[in-house]
Design an enzyme around this catalytic site. Structure first.
Site, PDB file in Angstrom:
ATOM      1  N   ASP A 173       0.831  -1.209   0.000  1.00  0.00           N
ATOM      2  CA  ASP A 173       0.000   0.000   0.000  1.00  0.00           C
ATOM      3  C   ASP A 173       0.871   1.266   0.000  1.00  0.00           C
ATOM      4  O   ASP A 173       1.959   1.263   0.571  1.00  0.00           O
ATOM      5  CB  ASP A 173      -0.893  -0.030   1.252  1.00  0.00           C
ATOM      6  CG  ASP A 173      -2.080   0.909   1.118  1.00  0.00           C
ATOM      7  OD1 ASP A 173      -2.273   1.507   0.039  1.00  0.00           O
ATOM      8  OD2 ASP A 173      -2.820   1.038   2.113  1.00  0.00           O
ATOM      9  N   ASN A 201       1.389   3.373  -2.936  1.00  0.00           N
ATOM     10  CA  ASN A 201       1.951   3.788  -4.231  1.00  0.00           C
ATOM     11  C   ASN A 201       1.418   5.167  -4.643  1.00  0.00           C
ATOM     12  O   ASN A 201       2.166   6.009  -5.147  1.00  0.00           O
ATOM     13  CB  ASN A 201       1.578   2.790  -5.333  1.00  0.00           C
ATOM     14  CG  ASN A 201       2.194   1.428  -5.124  1.00  0.00           C
ATOM     15  OD1 ASN A 201       3.066   1.263  -4.285  1.00  0.00           O
ATOM     16  ND2 ASN A 201       1.740   0.449  -5.881  1.00  0.00           N
ATOM     17  N   ARG A 242       0.232   7.611  -2.743  1.00  0.00           N
ATOM     18  CA  ARG A 242       0.781   8.702  -1.914  1.00  0.00           C
ATOM     19  C   ARG A 242       2.246   8.978  -2.251  1.00  0.00           C
ATOM     20  O   ARG A 242       2.685  10.114  -2.251  1.00  0.00           O
ATOM     21  CB  ARG A 242       0.622   8.360  -0.419  1.00  0.00           C
ATOM     22  CG  ARG A 242      -0.754   8.724   0.106  1.00  0.00           C
ATOM     23  CD  ARG A 242      -1.075   7.999   1.377  1.00  0.00           C
ATOM     24  NE  ARG A 242      -1.412   6.617   1.105  1.00  0.00           N
ATOM     25  CZ  ARG A 242      -1.509   5.675   2.033  1.00  0.00           C
ATOM     26  NH1 ARG A 242      -1.256   5.954   3.290  1.00  0.00           N
ATOM     27  NH2 ARG A 242      -1.842   4.449   1.699  1.00  0.00           N
ATOM     28  N   TRP A 243       2.963   7.941  -2.575  1.00  0.00           N
ATOM     29  CA  TRP A 243       4.374   8.103  -2.977  1.00  0.00           C
ATOM     30  C   TRP A 243       4.429   9.013  -4.211  1.00  0.00           C
ATOM     31  O   TRP A 243       5.260   9.920  -4.300  1.00  0.00           O
ATOM     32  CB  TRP A 243       4.966   6.732  -3.284  1.00  0.00           C
ATOM     33  CG  TRP A 243       6.426   6.703  -3.631  1.00  0.00           C
ATOM     34  CD1 TRP A 243       7.461   6.480  -2.769  1.00  0.00           C
ATOM     35  CD2 TRP A 243       7.011   6.889  -4.926  1.00  0.00           C
ATOM     36  NE1 TRP A 243       8.659   6.508  -3.455  1.00  0.00           N
ATOM     37  CE2 TRP A 243       8.412   6.771  -4.779  1.00  0.00           C
ATOM     38  CE3 TRP A 243       6.494   7.156  -6.195  1.00  0.00           C
ATOM     39  CZ2 TRP A 243       9.303   6.893  -5.844  1.00  0.00           C
ATOM     40  CZ3 TRP A 243       7.376   7.291  -7.259  1.00  0.00           C
ATOM     41  CH2 TRP A 243       8.756   7.158  -7.080  1.00  0.00           C
ATOM     42  N   ARG A 288      -0.450   8.743 -10.520  1.00  0.00           N
ATOM     43  CA  ARG A 288      -0.518   7.559  -9.659  1.00  0.00           C
ATOM     44  C   ARG A 288       0.194   6.351 -10.273  1.00  0.00           C
ATOM     45  O   ARG A 288       0.820   5.550  -9.567  1.00  0.00           O
ATOM     46  CB  ARG A 288      -1.986   7.206  -9.365  1.00  0.00           C
ATOM     47  CG  ARG A 288      -2.697   8.249  -8.526  1.00  0.00           C
ATOM     48  CD  ARG A 288      -4.153   7.850  -8.271  1.00  0.00           C
ATOM     49  NE  ARG A 288      -4.251   6.557  -7.623  1.00  0.00           N
ATOM     50  CZ  ARG A 288      -4.097   6.341  -6.313  1.00  0.00           C
ATOM     51  NH1 ARG A 288      -3.872   7.365  -5.514  1.00  0.00           N
ATOM     52  NH2 ARG A 288      -4.195   5.140  -5.818  1.00  0.00           N
ATOM     53  N   HIS A 317       2.806   3.214  -9.000  1.00  0.00           N
ATOM     54  CA  HIS A 317       2.719   1.758  -9.193  1.00  0.00           C
ATOM     55  C   HIS A 317       3.989   1.228  -9.867  1.00  0.00           C
ATOM     56  O   HIS A 317       4.440   0.130  -9.572  1.00  0.00           O
ATOM     57  CB  HIS A 317       1.483   1.398 -10.020  1.00  0.00           C
ATOM     58  CG  HIS A 317       0.195   1.744  -9.328  1.00  0.00           C
ATOM     59  ND1 HIS A 317      -0.047   1.420  -8.021  1.00  0.00           N
ATOM     60  CD2 HIS A 317      -0.916   2.404  -9.757  1.00  0.00           C
ATOM     61  CE1 HIS A 317      -1.257   1.855  -7.668  1.00  0.00           C
ATOM     62  NE2 HIS A 317      -1.796   2.460  -8.709  1.00  0.00           N
ATOM     63  N   THR A 352     -10.650  -7.226  -5.936  1.00  0.00           N
ATOM     64  CA  THR A 352     -11.932  -7.184  -6.655  1.00  0.00           C
ATOM     65  C   THR A 352     -12.532  -5.779  -6.580  1.00  0.00           C
ATOM     66  O   THR A 352     -13.367  -5.421  -7.398  1.00  0.00           O
ATOM     67  CB  THR A 352     -12.935  -8.207  -6.057  1.00  0.00           C
ATOM     68  OG1 THR A 352     -12.875  -8.125  -4.630  1.00  0.00           O
ATOM     69  CG2 THR A 352     -12.593  -9.637  -6.460  1.00  0.00           C
ATOM     70  N   TRP A 380     -11.302  -2.393  -9.338  1.00  0.00           N
ATOM     71  CA  TRP A 380     -11.894  -2.014 -10.634  1.00  0.00           C
ATOM     72  C   TRP A 380     -12.570  -0.644 -10.557  1.00  0.00           C
ATOM     73  O   TRP A 380     -12.814  -0.005 -11.576  1.00  0.00           O
ATOM     74  CB  TRP A 380     -12.945  -3.054 -11.065  1.00  0.00           C
ATOM     75  CG  TRP A 380     -12.382  -4.415 -11.340  1.00  0.00           C
ATOM     76  CD1 TRP A 380     -12.484  -5.511 -10.533  1.00  0.00           C
ATOM     77  CD2 TRP A 380     -11.638  -4.842 -12.495  1.00  0.00           C
ATOM     78  NE1 TRP A 380     -11.846  -6.594 -11.113  1.00  0.00           N
ATOM     79  CE2 TRP A 380     -11.328  -6.212 -12.318  1.00  0.00           C
ATOM     80  CE3 TRP A 380     -11.199  -4.203 -13.659  1.00  0.00           C
ATOM     81  CZ2 TRP A 380     -10.608  -6.951 -13.260  1.00  0.00           C
ATOM     82  CZ3 TRP A 380     -10.484  -4.955 -14.594  1.00  0.00           C
ATOM     83  CH2 TRP A 380     -10.195  -6.292 -14.388  1.00  0.00           C
ATOM     84  N   LEU A 395      10.996 -20.539  -4.204  1.00  0.00           N
ATOM     85  CA  LEU A 395       9.965 -19.641  -3.671  1.00  0.00           C
ATOM     86  C   LEU A 395       8.649 -19.804  -4.431  1.00  0.00           C
ATOM     87  O   LEU A 395       8.632 -19.782  -5.662  1.00  0.00           O
ATOM     88  CB  LEU A 395      10.448 -18.185  -3.802  1.00  0.00           C
ATOM     89  CG  LEU A 395       9.450 -17.113  -3.357  1.00  0.00           C
ATOM     90  CD1 LEU A 395       9.298 -17.093  -1.835  1.00  0.00           C
ATOM     91  CD2 LEU A 395       9.871 -15.734  -3.857  1.00  0.00           C
TER      92      LEU A 395
HETATM   93  C1  FPP Z   1      -1.867   0.062  -3.426  1.00  0.00           C
HETATM   94  O1  FPP Z   1      -1.414   1.395  -3.359  1.00  0.00           O
HETATM   95  C2  FPP Z   1      -1.319  -0.617  -4.610  1.00  0.00           C
HETATM   96  C3  FPP Z   1      -2.047  -1.264  -5.568  1.00  0.00           C
HETATM   97  C4  FPP Z   1      -3.521  -1.355  -5.518  1.00  0.00           C
HETATM   98  C5  FPP Z   1      -1.405  -1.871  -6.745  1.00  0.00           C
HETATM   99  C6  FPP Z   1      -0.180  -2.687  -6.486  1.00  0.00           C
HETATM  100  C7  FPP Z   1       0.630  -2.738  -7.724  1.00  0.00           C
HETATM  101  C8  FPP Z   1       1.985  -2.761  -7.776  1.00  0.00           C
HETATM  102  C9  FPP Z   1       2.861  -2.858  -6.611  1.00  0.00           C
HETATM  103  C10 FPP Z   1       2.710  -2.639  -9.070  1.00  0.00           C
HETATM  104  C11 FPP Z   1       2.320  -3.582 -10.130  1.00  0.00           C
HETATM  105  C12 FPP Z   1       2.935  -4.880  -9.995  1.00  0.00           C
HETATM  106  C13 FPP Z   1       2.287  -6.000 -10.335  1.00  0.00           C
HETATM  107  C14 FPP Z   1       2.959  -7.326 -10.227  1.00  0.00           C
HETATM  108  C15 FPP Z   1       0.870  -5.941 -10.807  1.00  0.00           C
HETATM  109  P1  FPP Z   1      -2.472   2.575  -3.509  1.00  0.00           P
HETATM  110  O2  FPP Z   1      -2.590   2.907  -4.944  1.00  0.00           O
HETATM  111  O3  FPP Z   1      -3.762   2.191  -2.845  1.00  0.00           O
HETATM  112  O4  FPP Z   1      -1.766   3.743  -2.729  1.00  0.00           O
HETATM  113  P2  FPP Z   1      -2.464   4.940  -1.933  1.00  0.00           P
HETATM  114  O5  FPP Z   1      -3.247   4.320  -0.815  1.00  0.00           O
HETATM  115  O6  FPP Z   1      -1.302   5.738  -1.455  1.00  0.00           O
HETATM  116  O7  FPP Z   1      -3.315   5.685  -2.919  1.00  0.00           O
END
Ligand code: FPP
Length: 241
Positions: A21, A23, A25-26, A34, A38, A67, A70, A132
């Site tokens: 979690d 990505n 905010r980063w 956004r 990711h 799920t 989307w 793994l």
């Molecule tokens: C949550 O951060 C992240 C996700 C819902 C997507 C995860 C995807 C990856 C790590 C990269 C793709 C890699 C693969 C293998 C598919 P968020 O977007 O909810 O962050 P936020 O809460 O800060 O908005």
């Protein structure tokens, strides 16, 4: 007594599950879209998969797309699947060389065609690997998984394949996506959120939880080791004393 802050290499959790979690905010902190978050998350993931192999973790499960995801803007959803395709294109050979077996948890057949094709290729290529076990939760929801398992077991019952007495924990678990896998010992969630968010609801009944404020793209193998050290100081009682 001081608690040693070093990793005990003989007590590595067998199964680690991660909610990646933060990505978004980063990216926001850097005025980036956004999807850039990711992308950085995918780079962090590569390192964590490698580190897990080296540490001797047997199962690593990551929450890549729920799920509920989307509901995000089309552009972001498309971006995540593009990254998934890119990840497999770039990493499959190395995963295979490192004896990693890829598994998918979730109704992945509903994913966009190109992503589905790549995923099926990665499943096929790595199916006999015994290092793994890398489980990617995609189009995954814990409640949906439990409902699906209940339906499948009930169907077997109505077709006379199982009896009422065979409605057991083991038979139910054989209908989950995680069939044959041990439950996660440790669940890690990054970015300071303290929720399960429909992740491995059945399987995490006795898991230890570690939360960290680090945003997923900044999560390093050192952070993974710290989470494991924290796990190593827990006393697991499974409801006993
Ligand atoms: C949550 O951060 C992240 C996700 C819902 C997507 C995860 C995807 C990856 C790590 C990269 C793709 C890699 C693969 C293998 C598919 P968020 O977007 O909810 O962050 P936020 O809460 O800060 O908005």
């Amino acid at each position: 007594m001081d608690i040693p802050k070093t990793l005990d290499k003989h007590n590595i959790p067998n199964h680690i599950a991660i909610v990646m979690d933060g990505n978004g905010r980063w990216a926001r902190k850097r005025n980036l879209p956004r999807v850039a978050g990711h992308n950085a998350g995918m780079i962090a993931l590569k390192e964590i998969v490698k580190a897990s192999s080296v540490l001797g973790v047997k199962h690593l499960t990551v929450y890549a797309f729920s799920t509920e995801n989307w509901k995000r803007p089309q552009e972001e959803v498309k971006g995540i699947f593009k990254l998934l395709i890119l990840y497999i294109e770039k990493e499959l050979a190395e995963l295979h060389n490192n004896n990693v077996k890829v598994n998918i948890l979730g109704d992945y057949k509903e994913l966009p065609k190109e992503a589905l094709n790549k995923l099926e290729k990665s499943l096929e290529t790595t199916k006999n690997n015994e290092g793994l076990q890398f489980n990617i939760a995609l189009n995954y929801g814990g409640r949906r998984e439990i409902l699906r398992a209940a339906y499948l077991l009930a169907k077997d019952f109505s077709e006379g394949k199982v009896t009422e007495a065979e409605f057991t924990k083991e038979n139910f678990e054989s209908k989950l996506y995680t069939k044959g896998m041990p439950d996660p010992d440790l669940v890690i969630r990054t970015s300071g959120e303290m929720r399960l968010s429909n992740y491995l609801l059945w399987q995490s009944a006795y898991s230890e939880f570690v939360y960290t404020d680090v945003l997923w793209p900044d999560f390093t193998p050192k952070d993974l080791e710290d989470a494991i050290i924290s796990f190593q100081h827990r006393k697991r009682r499974y409801g006993g004393v």
